[in-house]
Design a protein around this motif. Structure first.
Motif, PDB file in Angstrom:
ATOM      1  N   PRO A 151       0.829  -1.206   0.000  1.00 34.86           N
ATOM      2  CA  PRO A 151       0.000   0.000   0.000  1.00 34.86           C
ATOM      3  C   PRO A 151       0.860   1.252   0.000  1.00 34.86           C
ATOM      4  O   PRO A 151       1.929   1.295   0.616  1.00 34.86           O
ATOM      5  N   GLY A 152       0.393   2.291  -0.692  1.00 35.28           N
ATOM      6  CA  GLY A 152       1.089   3.578  -0.676  1.00 35.28           C
ATOM      7  C   GLY A 152       2.320   3.596  -1.558  1.00 35.28           C
ATOM      8  O   GLY A 152       2.435   2.875  -2.546  1.00 35.28           O
ATOM      9  N   THR A 156      -1.082   8.327  -1.325  1.00 41.77           N
ATOM     10  CA  THR A 156      -1.020   9.072  -0.087  1.00 41.77           C
ATOM     11  C   THR A 156       0.219   8.759   0.741  1.00 41.77           C
ATOM     12  O   THR A 156       0.362   9.270   1.835  1.00 41.77           O
ATOM     13  N   THR A 185       0.565   6.080   5.580  1.00 41.21           N
ATOM     14  CA  THR A 185      -0.856   6.307   5.856  1.00 41.21           C
ATOM     15  C   THR A 185      -1.724   5.168   5.379  1.00 41.21           C
ATOM     16  O   THR A 185      -2.927   5.182   5.611  1.00 41.21           O
ATOM     17  N   ALA A 186      -1.172   4.210   4.681  1.00 41.59           N
ATOM     18  CA  ALA A 186      -1.932   3.070   4.174  1.00 41.59           C
ATOM     19  C   ALA A 186      -1.696   1.886   5.099  1.00 41.59           C
ATOM     20  O   ALA A 186      -0.556   1.524   5.360  1.00 41.59           O
ATOM     21  N   SER A 187      -2.762   1.292   5.620  1.00 37.46           N
ATOM     22  CA  SER A 187      -2.571   0.347   6.716  1.00 37.46           C
ATOM     23  C   SER A 187      -2.766  -1.111   6.339  1.00 37.46           C
ATOM     24  O   SER A 187      -2.177  -1.976   6.953  1.00 37.46           O
ATOM     25  N   ASP A 213      -6.439   3.495   3.228  1.00 38.08           N
ATOM     26  CA  ASP A 213      -5.510   4.570   3.534  1.00 38.08           C
ATOM     27  C   ASP A 213      -6.315   5.761   4.036  1.00 38.08           C
ATOM     28  O   ASP A 213      -7.518   5.649   4.287  1.00 38.08           O
ATOM     29  N   SER A 214      -5.676   6.910   4.189  1.00 38.11           N
ATOM     30  CA  SER A 214      -6.338   8.057   4.798  1.00 38.11           C
ATOM     31  C   SER A 214      -7.504   8.585   3.963  1.00 38.11           C
ATOM     32  O   SER A 214      -8.315   9.374   4.451  1.00 38.11           O
TER      33      SER A 214
END
Length: 555
Positions: free
Chosen positions: A70-71, A98, A102-104, A124-125
């Motif tokens: 992610p991200g 992002t 911020t991507a979990s 993510d956010s």
């Protein structure tokens, strides 16, 4: 946050390798551990691409496993595999990402759409982001579903309509939480949220079908202060879930994964805690009680399950806060009791009463025993262990004889050779030969002294004044058995056998049968009789019994 470790065959040799990322260090390289086929690994460092989670799949249709993070430089970052355990430079997909921190959570699966490729879902956010794969390593979108952050996710058909859905777990009005299912469609769009409230926020969600009914279930860990549970939520087939069945892990859990550790075709679970405890929970059609394994020597944050050494039994690879990957091999264990045998003085040329050793499989896969042998004259070995296949928790016995051919002290080693962890098990034997008529060899007619204590959770503590073989059981009377519709006669509902070492208290947990467990769970309390019998090497026996009141739902 999702898992930072995954497994797959990244170099095309037919073996399961391990890939992990550093959760809080974007500059750290992706770590690739290539399996050597014997449980060992060779490390290959990849490109720098730290992230909060990782997923692996063939995302461009070339038959090679790729890694999705992610991200990064896009909504997601792809590392396309070269097929030799290394990767091409990172490629951002989705545009305008992002950033990795911020991507979990990320997952890969088929979420519909007109293209044949695998799709990516991540949180993510901005919320939940879905990238529909075209099958060639490129993606359309993202489609953004705002409001679903922070959350962890899993992909599966929870609504039974043949379209995969996205299930999200998150905190709502802490310490409460919820499971949210966004239904999938043929077009690749997600529908209105279907919500199941939970007592605590959930993390590390994994898809399973615990009871084999064809309806997907969800297993996760509870993420809340003072919560120590792994939780199993049975699916209702419409995107909602039943109240959970939980297993207390004793401390804050970090992750749970799905595998098949006992090779019975039913899903089992590996759960870890931040204190480093590793538990295996075997499937029983219900969420089984935990069997603790050795402690992981670090703080686990996530894990992946796969057969990492080619023995057809799932193993566990754990990623830790310090950046390590620790492999816990799933191997049978061979616990032998007593740990040694000594024979009383015996007249030369005559046979002593045989003594018995019990070999218990303390692991999860079947224990396969080959040879059982002694290395000195005068001693012999028989029994049921030679050539036996002992299931998890099961046992076999070795009968040891002693017939001295000459006067004096004698010693030998009994070797039990199988596929147990640590290699063959060796037990010391000793005895003494005496001359005929010396009076040194006498028959023991004194029964051993047995102490029995039983708790309401069916933990039974036994001790014996000498080396003893024990048989302990829990029985309900005929009236109770009829009332519970289990039998018309007194019924043994749990049993355990083994050996006791003199002066050493041994605690065993009696496990109710599945049928009895379900019947007991519907009662406030059930009275059972716990009875134990102990016998020594000379055949002398003694017994003891107590009555206890069990709380409902004891397993």
């Amino acid at each position: 946050m999702g898992s930072v470790v995954t497994s797959g065959d990244f170099n095309g040799d037919g073996r399961r390798d391990i890939v992990s990322v550093a959760r809080f260090n974007p500059a750290a390289p992706v770590s690739v551990l290539l399996s050597q086929g014997d449980g060992s690994f060779r490390r290959v460092d990849g490109v720098a691409a730290g992230a909060l989670s990782i997923a692996a799949a063939d995302l461009n249709g070339d038959g090679r496993l790729d890694v999705a993070l992610p991200g990064g430089s896009g909504v997601a970052t792809i590392l396309f595999g070269k097929g030799d355990g290394t990767f091409e430079p990172p490629v951002g997909v989705g545009g305008g990402g992002t950033g990795g921190t911020t991507a979990s959570s990320i997952a890969v699966g088929q979420l519909g759409g007109t293209d044949p490729g695998l799709d990516i879902a991540l949180t993510d956010s901005n919320g939940l982001q879905v990238l529909l794969g075209k099958g060639d390593g490129t993606f359309s979108g993202p489609s953004t579903y705002p409001g679903w952050f922070p959350a962890e996710l899993a992909i599966g058909d929870f609504t039974g309509d043949q379209h995969n859905d996205v299930a999200l777990t998150r905190a709502v009005n802490y310490p409460a939480g919820e499971i949210v299912v966004l239904p999938g469609s043929a077009a690749g769009t997600l529908g209105a949220a279907i919500t199941t409230p939970t007592d605590y926020p959930l993390g590390s969600p994994a898809v399973t079908d615990d009871d084999g009914d064809g309806v997907l279930d969800l297993v996760a860990v509870e993420r809340a202060m003072f919560s120590h549970n792994a939780a199993l939520y049975y699916g209702a087939g419409d995107g909602t879930f039943e109240d959970p069945v939980t297993a207390d892990l004793g401390s804050s859990p970090s992750s749970v994964s799905v595998g098949d550790f006992d090779r019975d075709g039913a899903p089992d679970y590996a759960a870890e805690t931040y204190l480093g405890d590793l538990f295996v929970l075997l499937a029983t059609g219900e969420f089984a009680a935990a069997e603790i394994s050795p402690v992981v020597a670090d703080t686990p944050i996530s894990a992946t399950v796969a057969d990492l050494n080619g023995d057809r039994a799932d193993d566990i690879a754990t990623a830790t806060w310090s950046g390590k990957v620790i492999v816990s091999r799933n191997a049978p264990g061979a616990e032998v009791k007593p740990a040694s045998l000594s024979f009383a003085p015996q007249t030369v040329g005559t046979a002593a009463a045989a003594q018995t050793l019990t070999v218990t499989n303390t692991g999860i896969p079947d224990l396969r025993i080959g040879a059982v042998s002694v290395d000195a004259a005068g001693f012999s070995a028989g029994g049921t262990c030679r050539g036996a296949v002992v299931p998890a928790g099961g046992s076999c016995t070795v009968s040891v004889g002693f017939t001295p051919a000459a006067q004096g002290a004698r010693g030998a080693t009994l070797t039990i050779a199988g596929d147990q962890a640590g290699g063959p098990t060796r037990i010391p034997l000793s005895g003494t030969g005496v001359a005929p008529g010396s009076g040194a060899a006498t028959r023991d007619t004194t029964p051993p002294r047995l102490t029995l204590k039983a708790r309401r959770d069916l933990r039974v503590t036994l001790s014996c004044s000498e080396t003893c073989h024990f048989d302990v059981s829990a029985t309900i009377d005929a009236r109770t058995a009829r009332r519970l519709r289990l039998s018309k006669k007194p019924l043994v509902v749990a049993r355990s056998r083994g050996n006791l070492t003199p002066g050493v208290s041994t605690t065993v947990r009696l496990r109710l049968s599945r049928k009895a467990s379900r019947a007991f769970a519907k009662q406030r309390a059930v009275v059972v009789t716990v009875a134990a019998t102990a016998s020594d090497a000379a055949g002398n026996r003694t017994s003891s019994r107590v009555r206890i009141r069990l709380r409902g739902a004891t397993r």
